[in-house]
Design a protein around this motif. Sequence first.
Motif, mmCIF file in Angstrom:
data_model
loop_
_atom_site.group_PDB
_atom_site.id
_atom_site.type_symbol
_atom_site.label_atom_id
_atom_site.label_comp_id
_atom_site.label_asym_id
_atom_site.label_seq_id
_atom_site.Cartn_x
_atom_site.Cartn_y
_atom_site.Cartn_z
ATOM 1 N N TRP A 64 0.827 -1.205 0.000
ATOM 2 C CA TRP A 64 0.000 0.000 0.000
ATOM 3 C C TRP A 64 0.860 1.255 0.000
ATOM 4 N N ALA A 65 1.998 1.211 0.695
ATOM 5 C CA ALA A 65 2.915 2.361 0.685
ATOM 6 C C ALA A 65 3.477 2.577 -0.717
ATOM 7 N N ALA A 66 3.870 1.500 -1.372
ATOM 8 C CA ALA A 66 4.382 1.617 -2.743
ATOM 9 C C ALA A 66 3.302 2.122 -3.685
ATOM 10 N N PHE A 67 2.086 1.646 -3.511
ATOM 11 C CA PHE A 67 0.977 2.113 -4.338
ATOM 12 C C PHE A 67 0.745 3.606 -4.149
ATOM 13 N N ALA A 80 -8.329 6.179 -14.218
ATOM 14 C CA ALA A 80 -8.796 5.232 -13.195
ATOM 15 C C ALA A 80 -7.897 4.005 -13.066
ATOM 16 N N ARG A 81 -6.698 4.043 -13.632
ATOM 17 C CA ARG A 81 -5.750 2.941 -13.449
ATOM 18 C C ARG A 81 -5.418 2.795 -11.967
ATOM 19 N N ALA A 86 -5.542 -0.385 -7.006
ATOM 20 C CA ALA A 86 -6.011 -0.500 -5.622
ATOM 21 C C ALA A 86 -6.955 -1.695 -5.466
ATOM 22 N N GLY A 87 -7.794 -1.916 -6.467
ATOM 23 C CA GLY A 87 -8.684 -3.078 -6.428
ATOM 24 C C GLY A 87 -7.914 -4.383 -6.401
ATOM 25 N N TRP A 88 -6.882 -4.491 -7.237
ATOM 26 C CA TRP A 88 -6.061 -5.699 -7.239
ATOM 27 C C TRP A 88 -5.307 -5.866 -5.928
ATOM 28 N N ALA A 128 -16.104 -6.704 -5.638
ATOM 29 C CA ALA A 128 -16.990 -5.634 -6.108
ATOM 30 C C ALA A 128 -16.207 -4.357 -6.373
ATOM 31 N N HIS A 129 -15.253 -4.048 -5.510
ATOM 32 C CA HIS A 129 -14.437 -2.851 -5.713
ATOM 33 C C HIS A 129 -13.608 -2.978 -6.992
ATOM 34 N N LEU A 130 -13.007 -4.125 -7.200
ATOM 35 C CA LEU A 130 -12.212 -4.334 -8.412
ATOM 36 C C LEU A 130 -13.088 -4.247 -9.659
ATOM 37 N N ARG A 131 -14.255 -4.850 -9.617
ATOM 38 C CA ARG A 131 -15.156 -4.804 -10.774
ATOM 39 C C ARG A 131 -15.589 -3.369 -11.078
ATOM 40 N N ALA A 132 -15.933 -2.622 -10.037
ATOM 41 C CA ALA A 132 -16.347 -1.224 -10.229
ATOM 42 C C ALA A 132 -15.198 -0.392 -10.788
ATOM 43 N N ALA A 133 -13.991 -0.625 -10.300
ATOM 44 C CA ALA A 133 -12.835 0.124 -10.784
ATOM 45 C C ALA A 133 -12.552 -0.192 -12.251
ATOM 46 N N ARG A 134 -12.653 -1.458 -12.613
ATOM 47 C CA ARG A 134 -12.398 -1.830 -14.016
ATOM 48 C C ARG A 134 -13.465 -1.255 -14.943
#
Length: 154
Positions: A64-67, A80-81, A86-88, A128-134
């Motif tokens: 998370w720090a690297a992200f 939105a990449r 973040a979703g992954w 759900a978060h990953l799907r929404a982000a994609r």
Amino acid sequence: MTPEEVLARLDAPLSLRRRVGYLAVGFTGLTGSGLIGLLWATEPELPTRTSVAFAALVAIGLCWAAFGGWAVTRRTPLFARDRVVAGWLGVGAWLAFSVGALVISVVRHEFEPVLLGMVLVLGVLAGAHLRAARRARAALLRRRTALAAPGEGG
């Protein structure tokens, strides 16, 4: 708004609000992994499963720090990449938690319904978060393509 104005907004880098948010994510991950690492280093007689759990938590915090650092340093539009990454990360953390929960259940030879429920709820939320982000990223990319096409005004 003209198509050029919309494209200019789509091509803008992260807003100040998002940058501050990603700084907070990065510092939180770094602080959490640092505190867990410090606790881990000062307790030499921990059981192996606790050491493994601490290692996983430190790794998740460092991810998370690297992200956060990656997102803040981008000078180009992300479309939105950042949300997809973040979703992954969320799905990866959920997988680590799920594997740990499975190992604990197998070692103890006990079925914990509350633990299973937590694993399922967290998995659904991460998915759900990953799907929404994609979907958001795909929509932004489609919009950018439609606006950039000659002769099409939106």
